[in-house]
Design a protein around this motif. Structure first.
Motif, PDB file in Angstrom:
ATOM      1  N   GLY A  11       0.818  -1.213   0.000  1.00  0.00           N
ATOM      2  CA  GLY A  11       0.000   0.000   0.000  1.00  0.00           C
ATOM      3  C   GLY A  11       0.852   1.263   0.000  1.00  0.00           C
ATOM      4  N   SER A  12       0.163   2.384   0.141  1.00  0.00           N
ATOM      5  CA  SER A  12       0.837   3.685   0.098  1.00  0.00           C
ATOM      6  C   SER A  12       1.850   3.834   1.246  1.00  0.00           C
ATOM      7  CB  SER A  12      -0.244   4.777   0.152  1.00  0.00           C
ATOM      8  OG  SER A  12       0.289   5.985   0.530  1.00  0.00           O
ATOM      9  N   GLN A  15       4.736   1.179   0.845  1.00  0.00           N
ATOM     10  CA  GLN A  15       5.735   1.514  -0.184  1.00  0.00           C
ATOM     11  C   GLN A  15       6.605   2.696   0.252  1.00  0.00           C
ATOM     12  OE1 GLN A  15       4.611   1.168  -4.361  1.00  0.00           O
ATOM     13  NE2 GLN A  15       2.590   0.498  -3.717  1.00  0.00           N
ATOM     14  N   ASN A  16       6.005   3.656   0.956  1.00  0.00           N
ATOM     15  CA  ASN A  16       6.812   4.763   1.492  1.00  0.00           C
ATOM     16  C   ASN A  16       7.818   4.256   2.532  1.00  0.00           C
ATOM     17  OD1 ASN A  16       6.187   7.370   0.348  1.00  0.00           O
ATOM     18  ND2 ASN A  16       4.122   7.104   1.137  1.00  0.00           N
ATOM     19  N   TRP A 199      -1.900  15.153  -0.007  1.00  0.00           N
ATOM     20  CA  TRP A 199      -1.295  13.844   0.253  1.00  0.00           C
ATOM     21  C   TRP A 199      -1.679  12.840  -0.828  1.00  0.00           C
ATOM     22  CZ3 TRP A 199       1.803  13.860   4.570  1.00  0.00           C
ATOM     23  CH2 TRP A 199       1.534  14.790   5.565  1.00  0.00           C
ATOM     24  N   LYS A 200      -0.753  11.944  -1.166  1.00  0.00           N
ATOM     25  CA  LYS A 200      -1.064  10.838  -2.081  1.00  0.00           C
ATOM     26  C   LYS A 200      -1.179   9.590  -1.214  1.00  0.00           C
ATOM     27  CE  LYS A 200      -0.731   8.739  -6.303  1.00  0.00           C
ATOM     28  NZ  LYS A 200      -1.860   7.929  -5.834  1.00  0.00           N
ATOM     29  N   MET A 201      -2.397   9.031  -1.133  1.00  0.00           N
ATOM     30  CA  MET A 201      -2.635   7.955  -0.162  1.00  0.00           C
ATOM     31  C   MET A 201      -3.502   6.856  -0.778  1.00  0.00           C
ATOM     32  SD  MET A 201      -3.722  10.507   2.968  1.00  0.00           S
ATOM     33  CE  MET A 201      -5.051  11.264   2.084  1.00  0.00           C
ATOM     34  N   GLY A 202      -3.763   5.800  -0.025  1.00  0.00           N
ATOM     35  CA  GLY A 202      -4.681   4.748  -0.462  1.00  0.00           C
ATOM     36  C   GLY A 202      -6.089   5.321  -0.646  1.00  0.00           C
ATOM     37  N   THR A 206      -8.314   8.390   1.356  1.00  0.00           N
ATOM     38  CA  THR A 206      -8.515   9.589   0.531  1.00  0.00           C
ATOM     39  C   THR A 206      -9.991   9.984   0.532  1.00  0.00           C
ATOM     40  OG1 THR A 206      -6.648   8.894  -0.824  1.00  0.00           O
ATOM     41  CG2 THR A 206      -8.007  10.631  -1.716  1.00  0.00           C
TER      42      THR A 206
END
Ligand code: NDP
Ligand code: MG
Length: 381
Positions: A11-12, A15-16, A199-202, A206
């Motif tokens: 997931g987001s 992976q981060n 933010w870039k998220m799941g 979101t």
């Protein structure tokens, strides 16, 4: 060198976290990874990080992965795999980045196994906060917060006397619809909702950020993690998302935590704690930034936030019901089976129909979760 396991590595947040590990190959060793079903990403992660173990919840996907891999990583299928991963002796710290209520049982198991948990997931805490706090406290284990706001509050409170705390200012960007009209909210499509300004998220979080349920869930997260009453938590809309939360003390002083809007920063701190590692991620350019803005949240425009406050004042099984109904509504919205504005309506009807259990045990919580899902599904039709 810390041995870490990342649950929800595809997931987001997952992976981060692996991006953080890439920056510090001599600080972290990946022992375990997991996914629900995304074996394409997991396969790439296994080839790069060579963990000892990996878990795939979906049985078919697990078989597919096993047939493709020739390395030494042992693959587990189903929820049993998560149990194995969290109890594995070699693991020092577990990053819990599974989304939704599926994180509850692995979290409880990890605490039972005396593991340190870097907790990104918020739904488990919302469902069973007092129970989790009790288990973590009894075993003198710390849950290390990863959510940017709770991580900020934690850093502001570190080493401080709890009696000196006056208020917590829980900040939030306001989401993509901060300035939207009623009409725009009514017509909010999945693609518009999934465009978060900061933010870039799941997908699930979101959508929660657009309804402001995310802030509501965080309100409960803060209450349970820090043992703070509802009255002491002020929600503050701060569109720049530079201050990740603040703390006010009884002597009229404030502490705030600031950093770039990059989840790798709280993840890195939660993995390296108590150490701080030199970061090569972006900082803040205050000369460019110039101004910061603050607003009161609009509870009428964002009724999910009001529902979360209601659940937070009732406690018992209400937060669990709020979370379960919200998960059902978000899934239905993402499948175009529920309108954006109907999300709050379904959650309200589910909460209204629930008979609260004031001091629930784990069995009561799991039952309330199932009940609320069925109820919300029936209301959606
Ligand atoms: P994603 O949807 O991007 O990733 C979720 C991960 O959990 C994936 O690896 C997914 O596998 C796995 N997963 C999903 N369902 C299950 C299940 N039933 N059992 C086991 N594993 C499952 O979510 P995010 O990374 O965005 O968020 C994760 C958590 O962190 C959430 O609770 C969120 O609220 C919280 N959080 C996220 C932030 C962010 O920036 N993304 C910020 C702060 C908190 P698969 O890939 O197969 O679906
Ligand atoms: Mg957050």
């Amino acid at each position: 060198m810390k041995n870490i396991t990342i649950l929800g590595s595809t997931g987001s947040i997952g992976q981060n976290a692996l991006e953080v590990v890439r920056h510090f190959p001599s600080e972290f060793h990946v022992v375990g990874l997991s996914t629900n079903s995304n074996v394409d990403i997991l396969e790439r992660q296994i080839k790069e990080f060579k963990p000892l173990f990996a878990a795939v919840i979906d049985l078919k996907a697990a078989k597919k992965l096993e047939s493709r891999l020739s390395c030494k990583t042992k693959i587990f299928a189903g929820n049993e795999g998560l149990n194995f991963l969290v109890s594995e002796k070699k693991v020092d710290r577990i990053l819990l980045a599974i989304s939704g209520s599926a994180a509850l049982m692995p979290l409880l198991k990890a605490l039972d196994c005396d593991k340190q948990v870097a907790l990104a997931n918020k739904e488990a805490l919302v469902m069973a906060g007092p129970l989790i706090a009790q288990r973590a406290k009894n075993r003198f284990k710390r849950i290390i917060p990863v959510d940017s706001e709770t991580c900020a509050i934690w850093q502001c409170l570190e080493g401080k006397n709890k009696d000196d705390l006056k208020n917590i200012y829980l900040t939030g960007s306001g989401g993509p619809f901060r300035n939207a009209s009623k009409r725009q909210l009514k017509d909010a499509s999945v693609s518009k909702v999934l465009k978060h300004p900061k933010w870039k998220m799941g997908k699930k979080i979101t959508v929660d950020s657009a309804t402001l349920m995310n802030k509501g869930l965080e309100l409960l997260e803060v209450m349970f993690l820090f043992g703070v009453s509802l009255e002491k938590i002020k929600i503050l809309i701060h569109p720049e998302s530079v201050i990740h939360s603040m703390v006010e003390f009884i002597d009229g002083t404030y502490l705030a935590q600031l950093s770039a809007t990059d989840m790798r920063l709280p993840i890195q701190y939660a993995l390296s704690y108590p150490e701080k590692l030199p970061s090569s991620f972006l900082g803040i350019d205050f000369y460019k930034l110039k101004e910061l803005h603050f607003e009161r949240p609009d509870f009428k425009k964002f009724p999910c936030l009001e529902l979360a406050v209601q659940a937070a004042s009732s406690l018992g099984t209400m937060p669990c019901v709020l979370n379960a109904a919200n998960e059902v509504c978000v899934a239905a919205f993402l499948k175009n089976r529920l309108e954006f504005l109907a999300i709050a309506k379904v959650i309200r009807m589910t909460l209204d129909a629930h008979r609260n259990i004031t001091k629930p045990d784990l069995g009561d919580i799991l039952e309330a979760d199932i009940w609320a899902r069925e109820k919300a599904r029936r209301i959606i039709g």
